[in-house]
Design a protein around this motif. Structure first.
Motif, short mmCIF file in Angstrom:
data_model
loop_
_atom_site.label_atom_id
_atom_site.label_comp_id
_atom_site.label_asym_id
_atom_site.label_seq_id
_atom_site.Cartn_x
_atom_site.Cartn_y
_atom_site.Cartn_z
N TYR A 7 0.84 -1.21 0.00
CA TYR A 7 0.00 0.00 0.00
C TYR A 7 0.87 1.25 0.00
CZ TYR A 7 -3.79 -3.15 1.10
OH TYR A 7 -4.70 -4.17 1.03
N ILE B 129 2.22 1.97 -3.54
CA ILE B 129 1.20 2.55 -4.42
C ILE B 129 0.92 4.00 -4.03
CG2 ILE B 129 -1.21 2.40 -5.12
CD1 ILE B 129 -0.89 -0.67 -4.81
N LEU C 39 3.74 6.30 -5.11
CA LEU C 39 3.73 6.51 -6.56
C LEU C 39 2.69 7.57 -6.92
CD1 LEU C 39 4.60 5.73 -9.42
CD2 LEU C 39 2.88 3.95 -9.41
N GLY C 40 1.53 7.51 -6.26
CA GLY C 40 0.48 8.48 -6.55
C GLY C 40 0.78 9.87 -6.00
#
Lengths: 310, 398
Positions: free
Chosen positions: A110, A113, A116-117
Motif C-alpha cells: 500500500y 502505491i 507513486l500516486g
C-alpha cells in the motif's frame, strides 16, 4: 570499532575533498556529469537510509523533489536563496511525516502505491493552484552557476552520509535494524515501530526536497511536468538497488557507473537510448543480483579466504 | 550519432576537389525529445525540419563563407523531454563534439533550461518553439536568446479581433463558451483571454477547465452546449484538440466560431475530420498561398515523407535559415561574429522577413488560422502578409 569509525570518516572526508576539486580541473562537460552524479548520490543515499533497512520501496522521490523545486521557484522572488533550502527541507519532511503517518502502519504494497500516486497528487494540486490563480510559468533567474550547484549538492551529500553514519550508531538505527529483520520482534521489544518508520522516512523527504530546491536555478524555467517527472523516482530506486542498500556507501557505487553508462548510451545511440538502458538494466540485475556491494564484498571475502590459505 | 551527409553533398564533396572553392564541414548540433511526453510534437514539428534543412543546405552546395563552402553535418541527441538531459546534451555538443553551432532545443522549458549553456559558450539561440511572456527579463540575462513564435497575448488578441469582426458583420452574437486545459500554456492563454473578451464586449457564458490528459471531454462540450453560446473557444493541447472536435461533432455543437488551439494546424487534423473541419479556427497560421511555403511543403513531403504543420513547422525552418544567413552574412564561422550579425540584421525567411525588437523578440507572427476547403490558412497575424478573410462555421455536416 572506534578506530575503524575514525578511519572510515577520514576516508570519506578525503573522497569528499577530491570530489570538491572537480570543478577546478574539469571542463564544463565533466562538471555537468558531476552535477548529475552528486544529485543522484543525495537522492539514492537518503532513499536507501529509509528503504534499505525497512524494505519499504518509496516512489515518492519525485514528489519531494518537485516540492523543493517549487519552493525555490515561488520563493526566489521574496526571500534570499539560502533561506529557501531549509524551508524546502522542512516542507519535504512535513509532507513525508504526513504520508508516513497515513501509510506506514499499512503493509509495504500500500505504501508503494501511495508514494507513486503522491507525485501526481501534488503535481495536480500545483496545477490546480496555477489554474485558479492564473499564475504563469515560473522563472528562476539567478547568478548561481553550475559550480555552485555542484558544491551545494556535494555539501548535502556529505550531510546525508554523516547523518546516516550517526543514525546507524544511534538508538534509532538499532531500532530500525531490528524492525527491518522482524517487525513483530521489534514491537515486542518495546520499539514504537510506526514512530521509528515515520521519523526515518522524513530524511529522504527532506533531502529530496532540498535537492530539488538546489536544482531549480539550473532549470531556469519551472513547470509541473519538469518538477514532478515520475522517471526520477524510478531512477533513484534503480541506482540504489544497483549499488546495494546494505551499506551506507552502497547507493553511490550504483549511481556513478549508472550515470556514466547512461551518458555513454545517450551520447552514442541517441535514437535507442531507452531501449538500451532497459537491456543493460536486465543484464545488470541478472549478473549482479546483490548489487555492486555484493560484488565488492564477495571479492573481498574471496581475497581473505585466498590469503588465509596462502 | 545520426549524421546527414546526403548523396548530393557527397557528390559535391568529390566534385569540389576540382573546383576553385574549398570544401569544409560545419558541425551542427540538434537536441530535442525523441522519447518522453513531447516526443510526439517534436516528431511533427522539430526533427523533420532538422533533416530537411540539412538536406536543403547541402544540396545547394553548402553554406558559403567567402571562398569556402561548408557542408553541414548534423549531430542529434535525444533529451528524453528532461531538462537535465537537455543541459547535458548541449554541454556534450559544445565540449565533446565541438559543434560549430547548435540549433535551438524544442519547447519553452527545454529551451530555457539550456539557455545558460548557450550563453556561456557563446552559441546564438534563435528559438522557434519557445513561447514566453517574460522576454525583457530573459533578454537581459541571455543576450543571445531570440524568441520568434510570439506571445500568448498576441495569440489571444488576434482571435478576439477576428471574432469582433464577425460580430460586427452580424454573423455571431457576443456570447462565448471558453474552456482551457489546466496546464502551463492553456492557463496562460485563458488568463489573457478573460479581460480581453470583456473589453471587446463579449460575454463569457461558460468558463471551465479540464486537467491535462482528460480522456472523456463530453461533459465539457455538453456544458458549453447547455450555455447556448454563439462561439466556442478552447485553449487546448494536441490530444484534447482532437477529442473536443470529435465530441463537438457528436453533439452537433451549433456555433459560428469553433476554435481549438495547439494541433489544429497539424495536417493530421484536416485528414481526420475532413469536410467537418471546414471553418474550424486554430492557433497560429501560415500564408498558404505563398509559393515559397508550397514549395517547402513539397520538399518536406519528399525528403521526410510527411507533411509539415501550418504554424510552428515553417517557423522552425525559418530559424534554421537565420543561422545559415547569419553565417554567410558575417562571412565567418566565428560564433561571436555570427551572434553579432544576428543581433543587428533582419532576415528573409520562409515565413517572411524577421526583424528583432529591443528584446530580441520577433514581433510579427501568425496568431489565428482556419481550415477553409481542406487547407489551413492564416486569418490573423501581428504583421504577416497573406491573411485571408475568416468564414463563419456552418455546422458539421457533409
Amino acid at each position: 570499532m572506534k578506530g575503524m569509525d575514525t578511519k572510515s570518516l577520514g576516508l570519506a572526508g578525503l573522497v569528499l575533498l577530491v570530489a570538491a576539486g572537480l570543478p577546478l580541473v574539469s571542463d564544463a562537460y565533466l562538471l555537468s556529469i558531476g552535477v548529475t552524479i552528486a544529485m543522484y548520490t543525495c537522492l539514492a543515499t537518503s532513499w536507501a537510509l529509509f528503504s534499505g533497512p525497512t524494505h519499504y520501496i518509496s516512489l515518492a522521490t519525485a514528489a519531494f523533489f518537485g516540492i523543493g523545486t517549487y519552493t525555490t521557484g515561488i520563493g526566489i522572488e521574496h526571500l534570499p536563496y539560502w533561506m529557501l533550502l531549509p524551508i524546502a527541507g522542512v516542507l519535504g519532511a512535513v509532507v513525508a511525516a504526513l504520508v508516513g503517518v497515513a501509510t506506514l502502519r499499512l503493509s509495504g504494497v500500500y505504501f508503494v502505491i501511495f508514494t507513486l500516486g503522491l507525485a501526481e497528487l501534488i503535481r495536480q494540486i500545483i496545477t490546480w493552484g496555477q489554474n485558479v490563480s492564473g499564475a504563469k510559468g515560473i522563472y528562476v533567474l539567478t547568478s548561481i552557476t553550475e559550480e555552485h550547484i555542484y558544491w551545494q549538492l556535494l555539501g548535502l551529500a556529505a550531510l546525508v552520509f554523516l547523518g546516516g553514519f550517526l543514525i546507524w550508531r544511534s538508538r534509532l538505527g538499532f531500532a530500525v535494524r531490528i524492525l527491518g529483520d522482524d517487525e513483530d520482534v521489534a514491537r515486542h521489544a518495546g520499539i514504537h515501530t510506526a514512530r521509528v518508520k515515520v521519523l526515518l522516512f522524513m530524511i529522504p523527504g527532506a533531502v529530496a526536497a532540498i535537492t530539488g530546491a538546489m536544482l531549480a536555478p539550473r532549470y531556469v524555467y519551472v513547470e509541473p511536468s519538469i518538477a514532478f517527472t515520475p522517471m526520477l523516482s524510478f531512477q533513484v530506486v534503480i541506482m540504489a538497488l544497483l549499488g546495494g542498500t546494505g551499506r551506507l556507501w552502497g547507493p553511490v557505487v550504483g549511481v556513478i557507473p549508472f550515470t556514466l553508462l547512461w551518458e555513454a548510451i545517450s551520447g552514442t545511440f541517441p535514437n535507442q537510448t531507452t531501449l538500451l538502458l532497459g537491456l543493460s538494466f536486465l543484464v545488470i540485475v541478472y549478473l549482479l543480483p546483490r548489487g555492486f556491494v555484493g560484488l565488492i564484498e564477495g571479492g573481498r571475502a574471496r581475497m581473505r579466504a585466498g590469503g588465509a590459505m596462502a | 550519432m545520426t549524421r546527414y551527409l546526403t548523396a548530393a553533398s557527397l557528390v559535391a564533396l568529390v566534385a569540389g576537389g576540382g573546383a576553385a572553392f574549398a570544401q569544409e564541414t560545419l558541425t551542427i548540433g540538434a537536441v530535442g525529445p525523441k522519447t518522453g511526453p513531447l516526443a510526439g510534437g517534436a516528431a511533427v514539428t522539430y526533427w523533420p525540419n532538422v533533416q530537411l534543412w540539412a538536406h536543403d543546405v547541402n544540396e545547394a552546395g553548402g553554406i558559403q563563407v567567402g571562398d569556402t563552402s561548408y557542408m553541414v553535418e548534423i549531430i542529434e541527441y535525444d533529451d528524453q523531454t528532461n531538462p537535465g538531459q537537455t543541459i547535458q546534451a548541449v554541454q556534450r555538443l559544445a565540449t565533446q563534439d565541438e559543434a560549430d553551432f547548435i540549433l535551438p532545443p524544442y519547447s519553452t522549458g527545454l529551451n530555457l533550461a539550456a539557455a545558460p549553456i548557450y550563453d556561456r559558450f557563446g552559441y546564438p539561440q534563435v528559438t522557434s518553439t519557445a513561447n514566453t511572456g517574460n522576454v525583457d527579463e530573459l533578454s537581459d540575462q541571455f543576450p543571445n536568446l531570440y524568441v520568434t513564435l510570439g506571445a500568448a497575448s498576441g495569440m489571444v488578441g488576434g482571435l478576439i479581433d477576428v471574432m469582433t469582426e464577425l460580430r460586427e458583420a452580424g454573423e455571431i452574437d457576443n456570447t462565448v463558451a471558453m474552456v482551457n486545459v489546466a496546464d502551463a500554456f492553456g492557463i496562460e492563454l485563458a488568463e489573457e483571454a478573460r479581460p480581453l473578451f470583456e473589453e471587446a464586449g463579449f460575454e463569457i457564458v461558460y468558463d471551465s477547465s479540464y486537467p491535462l490528459g482528460t480522456q472523456d471531454l463530453s461533459p465539457v462540450i455538453q456544458g458549453a452546449s447547455d450555455a447556448n453560446p454563439s462561439s466556442f473557444v478552447a485553449f487546448s493541447y494536441p490530444p484534447d484538440t482532437f477529442a473536443l472536435t470529435e465530441q463537438a461533432i457528436i453533439e452537433e455543437l451549433d456555433v459560428g466560431v469553433f476554435y481549438t488551439a495547439v494541433a489544429t494546424a497539424f495536417p493530421a487534423y484536416g485528414e481526420r475530420f475532413g469536410p467537418a473541419a471546414n471553418g474550424v479556427m486554430g492557433i497560429g497560421g501560415v500564408n498558404a498561398d505563398d509559393a515559397g511555403f508550397q514549395d517547402y511543403v513539397a520538399r518536406h513531403l519528399e525528403v521526410t515523407g510527411q507533411a509539415p504543420d501550418s504554424w510552428a513547422s515553417p517557423m522552425v525552418y525559418s530559424t534554421f535559415q537565420i543561422y545559415q544567413q547569419a553565417i554567410e552574412g558575417a562571412g565567418s564561422i566565428d560564433r561571436a561574429e555570427v551572434s553579432e550579425y544576428i543581433a543587428n540584421n533582419s532576415f528573409d525567411t520562409l515565413i517572411g522577413p524577421i526583424e528583432w525588437d529591443e528584446n530580441n523578440n520577433n514581433p510579427a507572427y501568425w496568431t489565428v488560422g482556419q481550415w477553409q476547403d481542406g487547407t489551413y490558412r492564416g486569418i490573423a497575424s501581428t504583421g504577416r502578409e497573406g491573411e485571408v478573410d475568416p468564414i463563419v462555421k456552418q455546422g458539421w455536416g457533409e
